[in-house]
Enzyme design. Structure first.
Site: not given
Ligand code: NGO
Length: 506
Positions: A316
């Site tokens: 992200e």
């Molecule tokens: C995503 C995000 C995390 C969140 C999570 C919540 C990944 C790999 N990055 O997973 O920051 O906490 O979802 O479900």
């Protein structure tokens, strides 16, 4: 008044389901006051597994269960080069034989003995997990089990950045997951809301971003000192679990930038964040300070971690341009190698060319991913953590009080009813290092919350990771899972009483 008789277990009533089970109902073995545990001569590690077994059995049986190399009806033996049908059993494989005279476990390595101990524990009645001695028939069902894992890596991730978990809490969590032959604990140590591992030369990371008010809604302060982390690593190693530390970058770094404003683009301080937004922070790819910081962190984490992996996050990074992301990852990959570790990253990292040794962890819910498939084609391994199956922070149902629902709601059948080798085109059995379930902590406020989201779904992912593909069967799984209601109650482990499971009474 006499206590109710405990129920005899079936030889196949184990999670994860063993590869091969041959029951012999005429060959039950009864553990008694005089039973002793004999371990492989000259092996301190086998001896420790024997002690671990004794410690599991002593409270409820009240028996002495001495452990030694001389004699004992329960034998944990090392047998180099053990093979089944011409295939080596590997470090975690084992063979277990129960006869009226005793129990013999043979494995090529101590990790296999430890796996067998988890099986033995489940073959005893649920009351074995009670804290106080009781008068019961401690019967192990007769027959033979030959077992070995499908995948080498069966992990669980715990997010201690959004809500800090103490060493004692993490150890308790670890003790519960090893029952299901989980062998990697991935610690998500840093995120926008907090930084949870002390780093030499960068004290403000933990003083400021591990201190009061950090975590989601400020409800998760705390951090691991180097000594805490070292203790955890040793505690895990005693249970044949490898710690996989994650330092999330280049995104998810607000906590680091709060502590050290020189890590921001213009060097001005940013405000601490306790909300659950993602994708707004980034390390600066074009600044040398960034790599000085990253190198110090990587060096320190590598030095503290005996396991082979170092996870660099990479997810992200919406606040990083594609070009900066590539520059950053290409600078960091050699740093991880320089300090002797194998890099793991969330699969976005696979958008950049990776060395063969790199591991990509797939976490999204899409039906295909080009980068991950390309990395697999180039020889990199993949860990499967699709959020719609393995995210332990997703709600069980729309009205679950804890959890998120961006990847849907996940009941136990959904956690169980999938195959990692069929999840992504181009990522088949050979490309998989294994599977991992992830517990993100935005909505968690206690160890009991963490356990409630973990159980009963983690056993489903554990079975997917360990048991042969052909043995997967939901009806069988839910029946076997039902036996864990009373076990978890005895263990003091909270769980969600999913209505899909015909829970056994205490
Ligand atoms: C995503 C995000 C995390 C969140 C999570 C919540 C990944 C790999 N990055 O997973 O920051 O906490 O979802 O479900």
């Amino acid at each position: 008044m006499s206590e109710p008789a405990v129920q005899r277990r079936g030889l196949g009533d184990v999670i994860p389901r063993p590869a091969e089970v041959r029951p012999d109902p005429a060959a039950d073995f009864r553990i008694g006051t005089g039973t002793a545990i004999r371990t492989a001569p000259g092996s301190a590690a086998a001896r420790r597994v024997g002690e671990h077994l004794a410690a599991l059995l002593r409270p409820a049986t009240g028996f002495a269960l001495p452990v030694g190399e001389e004699s004992g009806a329960i034998a944990l033996l090392l047998d180099d080069g053990a093979e089944t049908d011409g295939e080596p059993d590997g470090d975690e494989g084992y063979r277990l034989e129960i006869t009226p005279e005793g129990v013999t476990v043979r494995a090529a390595a101590p990790a296999g003995l430890f796996a067998a101990v988890q099986t033995l524990r489940q073959l005893l009645p649920a009351e074995i997990d009670g804290a106080a001695p009781r008068d019961a028939d401690w019967v192990l069902p007769g027959g033979r089990i030959t077992d070995r894992p499908r995948f080498a890596y069966r992990g669980v991730m715990l997010d201690i950045a959004r809500r800090f978990f103490t060493v004692a809490e993490i150890e308790a969590y670890l003790d519960s997951v090893v029952q299901f032959k989980i062998n990697h604990l991935h610690l998500h140590l840093t995120d926008d809301q907090g930084w949870r591992l002390e780093i030499d030369g960068w004290p403000r990371l933990t003083e400021v971003s591990g201190g009061a008010g950090t975590g989601v809604d400020g409800a998760g302060p705390g951090y691991l000192t180097r000594a805490d982390y070292t203790e955890l690593v040793a505690y895990a190693a005693e249970r044949f679990v490898t710690i996989v530390p994650e330092i999330d970058m280049p995104g998810h770094v607000n906590a680091a930038q709060v502590a050290y404003p020189e890590l921001t683009a213009d060097g001005t301080a940013v405000a601490p964040r306790t909300d659950t937004e993602v994708g707004y922070s980034s390390l600066v790819a074009g600044k040398e300070e960034t790599y000085a910081f990253v190198e110090d962190v990587v060096r320190e984490v590598a030095a503290l971690t005996p396991g082979p992996y170092l996870h660099i996050g990479g997810d992200e990074a919406q606040a990083t341009t594609a070009e900066d992301y590539r520059t950053f990852i290409q600078r960091v990959l050699p740093l991880v190698a320089k300090y002797g570790k194998r890099v793991v990253g969330w699969h976005e990292m696979a958008g950049v060319e990776l060395p063969e040794t790199a591991v990509a962890q797939y976490w999204r819910i899409e039906a295909a991913d080009e980068g991950t498939a390309r990395a697999a084609a180039n020889g990199s391994k993949v860990i499967m953590s699709p959020a719609d199956r393995t995210y332990l922070d997703m709600k069980y149902t729309a009205d679950s009080p804890l959890g998120l629902d961006w990847a849907g709601v996940i009941d136990v059948e959904r956690s169980y009813d999938w195959d990692p080798a069929e999840r992504l085109p181009g990522v088949g059995e050979e490309a998989l290092l294994g599977v991992e379930a992830a517990l993100w902590a935005e909505t968690l406020r206690s160890l009991a919350d963490a356990q409630t989201m973990t159980y009963p779904r983690l056993p489903a992912v554990a079975e997917i990771g360990w048991s042969p593909r052909a043995s997967h069967d939901w009806e069988s799984f839910r029946r076997r899972l039902a036996a864990f209601g009373p076990r978890w109650r005895h263990q003091g482990v909270a769980f969600h009483p999913s209505p899909e499971i015909p829970w056994a009474e205490a």
